[in-house]
Design an enzyme around this catalytic site. Sequence first.
Site, PDB file in Angstrom:
ATOM      1  N   HIS A 186      17.233  -2.858  -8.312  1.00 12.24           N
ATOM      2  CA  HIS A 186      17.798  -4.153  -7.901  1.00 12.24           C
ATOM      3  C   HIS A 186      18.715  -4.024  -6.700  1.00 12.24           C
ATOM      4  CE1 HIS A 186      17.232  -5.781 -12.199  1.00 12.24           C
ATOM      5  NE2 HIS A 186      16.218  -6.088 -11.428  1.00 12.24           N
ATOM      6  N   GLU A 188      -5.506  -0.294  -1.133  1.00 14.22           N
ATOM      7  CA  GLU A 188      -4.450   0.700  -1.295  1.00 14.22           C
ATOM      8  C   GLU A 188      -4.840   1.840  -2.224  1.00 14.22           C
ATOM      9  OE1 GLU A 188      -0.852  -1.321  -2.506  1.00 14.22           O
ATOM     10  OE2 GLU A 188      -1.878  -2.613  -3.915  1.00 14.22           O
ATOM     11  N   ASP A 246       0.904   2.700  -0.492  1.00 14.10           N
ATOM     12  CA  ASP A 246       0.195   3.266  -1.632  1.00 14.10           C
ATOM     13  C   ASP A 246      -1.021   4.061  -1.188  1.00 14.10           C
ATOM     14  OD1 ASP A 246       1.520   2.783  -4.093  1.00 14.10           O
ATOM     15  OD2 ASP A 246       1.188   0.640  -3.783  1.00 14.10           O
ATOM     16  N   CYS A 268      -0.113  -4.241   5.745  1.00 13.29           N
ATOM     17  CA  CYS A 268       1.204  -4.746   5.355  1.00 13.29           C
ATOM     18  C   CYS A 268       2.107  -3.652   4.789  1.00 13.29           C
ATOM     19  CB  CYS A 268       1.084  -5.900   4.360  1.00 13.29           C
ATOM     20  SG  CYS A 268       0.267  -5.429   2.822  1.00 13.29           S
TER      21      CYS A 268
HETATM   22  C1  PEP Z   1       1.791  -0.873   0.043  1.00 12.07           C
HETATM   23  O1  PEP Z   1       1.474  -0.222  -0.954  1.00 12.07           O
HETATM   24  O2  PEP Z   1       1.647  -0.465   1.202  1.00 12.07           O
HETATM   25  C2  PEP Z   1       2.387  -2.202  -0.105  1.00 12.07           C
HETATM   26  C3  PEP Z   1       2.543  -2.977   0.935  1.00 12.07           C
HETATM   27  O3  PEP Z   1       2.786  -2.589  -1.346  1.00 12.07           O
HETATM   28  P1  PEP Z   1       4.073  -2.041  -2.095  1.00 12.07           P
HETATM   29  O4  PEP Z   1       4.877  -1.242  -1.094  1.00 12.07           O
HETATM   30  O5  PEP Z   1       4.795  -3.235  -2.605  1.00 12.07           O
HETATM   31  O6  PEP Z   1       3.476  -1.204  -3.169  1.00 12.07           O
HETATM   32 MG    MG Z   2       1.325  -1.195  -2.891  1.00 13.79          MG
END
Ligand code: PEP
Ligand code: MG
Length: 759
Positions: A366, A607, A631, A678
């Site tokens: 958090h 991912e 990921d 992303c």
């Molecule tokens: C990622 O895995 O690159 C992603 C954008 O998701 P998170 O970082 O929330 O797992």
């Molecule tokens: Mg991810």
Amino acid sequence: MLDILRRIVQEVSSATDLSDALKVVVARIRAAMNTEVCSVYLFDPESKRYVLMATEGLKQEAVGRVSLSSSQGLVGLVGSREEPINVDNAPTHPRFHFLSETGEDPFLSFLGVPIIHHKRLMGVMVVQQRDSRQFDESEEAFLVTMSAQLAGVIAHAEATGNILDIPSATNERKKSTRFNGAPGAPGVGLGQAFVLSPAADLSGVVDKEAESVDDEIGRFDLALEAAREEIRILGEKLSSELRPEEMALFDVYLNMLDDHALGAEVKARIREGSWAQGALRQVVMQYVGHFQLMEDVYLRERATDIIDLGTRILAHLQGSDAHAQEYEFPDDTILVSEELTPAMLGEVPPGKLRGLVSVKGSSNSHVAILARAMGIPTVMGVVDVPYAQLHGLELIVDGYRGQIFSSPNDELREQYQAIFDEEQALQKDLQVLRDEPAETLDGHRIPLWVNTGLITDAVRSLERGAEGVGLYRTEVPFMMKDRFPSESEQQKIYRQQLETFAPNPVTMRTLDIGGDKALTYFPINEANPFLGWRGIRVTLDHPEIFLVQIRAMLKASEGLNNLRIMLPMITSVSEVDEALHLIYRAHAEVLEEGFDVEMPQVGVMIEVPAAVYQIRELGQRVDFLSVGSNDLTQYLLAVDRNNPRVADLYQAFHPAVLTALKMIADMAHEIGKPVSVCGELAGNPLGAVLLMAMGYDMMSMNATNLPKVKSVIRGISREWADQLLAEVLQIESAPVITATLQLSLEKAGFGRIIGPGRN
Ligand code: PEP
Ligand code: MG
């Protein structure tokens, strides 16, 4: 052996400084191995010499005085070979180097083993004996095991010694000490450490009988109310930084302090005859110790919070009231704690907080989520740090790399001050780009979107010129509550995101919990959480959670129609089919209820490596694809993205990762589907240049980095980026790729933007 080892480690861990720790080591090992000499030589990287730091059996006067160069003696040989040397007649060995000051002449047999911590050679541990005999295999194995185990403890003690500035032969002046953790929130913070430790110590409370049960209950009620009031005030202090919906976390605390939860149990114990402090300790410790056994799931996962709250109540019971009074925080506070809680953030007046350091926790705690929204550089999960001794010391927080430095020397301070100043100036200079497009010199345009979680993020993103949201992490609002938010609660939160960006698109990812992202009220205990019940796997098993979320998203988009839905952790086409089926069903239901909403675009996150090889099949089912490079990198390289021990192996520019990214972009375009990234790579200017050259249609990143990426894109041509990509794809090693990218961008005039340590 294990027993001896355990005892020694325990004793060494409780030593107060390095010299004490080493004294214990040599004394105990000499006794355990029944030899005549045991010594430890530590390597001093500055003088590049092995210094005798502790001995049992050689002359004590030699300690701290005698040293050997890396090429001298058997000690030097153990160090340079990084393997044990076991000889029965040391003086006849060609590498033997006689040290008269130590009085080692009578000792013939010699066994030396290196002390290595995280690849770093720290020194050499030696046992010696008068008789000429070879130490046997089991003795060698014993010393190797001891050394491997003790290396970490010695590293810790050495760091503590550096922090305390203990004068020693190897340490004439104060040393900057670095500790590694995980990046919690980007940025660099310089300031003074303020260690916030609990005001009272619950574990030190003794058991006593209550003199008057009524009086004790009265005292407890007052303390409970005072703690509630305190949490309320701390929450209010943060309210200027956060939106009301994000303050929900503080309601969670207040609920825990409710008379029916913790309070009721403590009172029951008081009624059985215990005094208030004792009853409180018993209840809190019982929860913490046995929380796995608790039926109440909500309390089970709240050990940290319970200790924090229990300690606050205790402070009031003891009348110390330390939390209620104002601390004297320095103007440049770096807040340090064993486990930072959101309530602790509220203790520091806004404007005085320069950085955060938490010994426990990860980038998904958090505190880290709030810190990112508030833009405070943060390092989480710091390894081997004697945090209590940092109080009052000068500290640097590097939230980009996840490192902290105590007592920095002038050079390091200047370096980081320069990064900090540059960062401030850069963000100001880049403001002018806010309304400019991310377009290359030869006219190639690539939309830059942002990743959000809290509404606070969304507001900051607009200020930075974001053209849409590429990833809204819906688990963040879920994490701020103490139960699943209802459909209408979710609808309200989603509506805010959608309205803030309308008419630009907002890509909402369905709940992505599991792995390291836990909901306290929906705990998942697994041996390998990253390979377990995560993301879409959880929500497809719980269609009731999934459907409620989708319905809330759809209803929230009424009249705006700028919603896009994205599915995380997709591994097989059947998961997409199932999810689409549920989304269509939710859409039909929402229409039936009278809402007028268009069917949103639906996309899949790439991912998991399996998805890379099924881009066609997955892509044909949906409207867009988005690569979660965080990921994808962790799964391709088999490196836990949150484990500081293997952080060096988590290489965003690993050739295998780049090859996979190129393959994804090519295949997506073959089937005519838009594809974006992303993950963090998109927000790294070096990564963004490559992704653009690979043909990605959009990039989504954190708001802090967006102006930097835009500035680089506006300063290069697509052709230049294509050439750079072609060059980089020929390189076989990640560090060489990174260096090549860095050099090319520096030469192209972006040294200021990619500056040292900021990627
Ligand atoms: C990622 O895995 O690159 C992603 C954008 O998701 P998170 O970082 O929330 O797992
Ligand atoms: Mg991810």
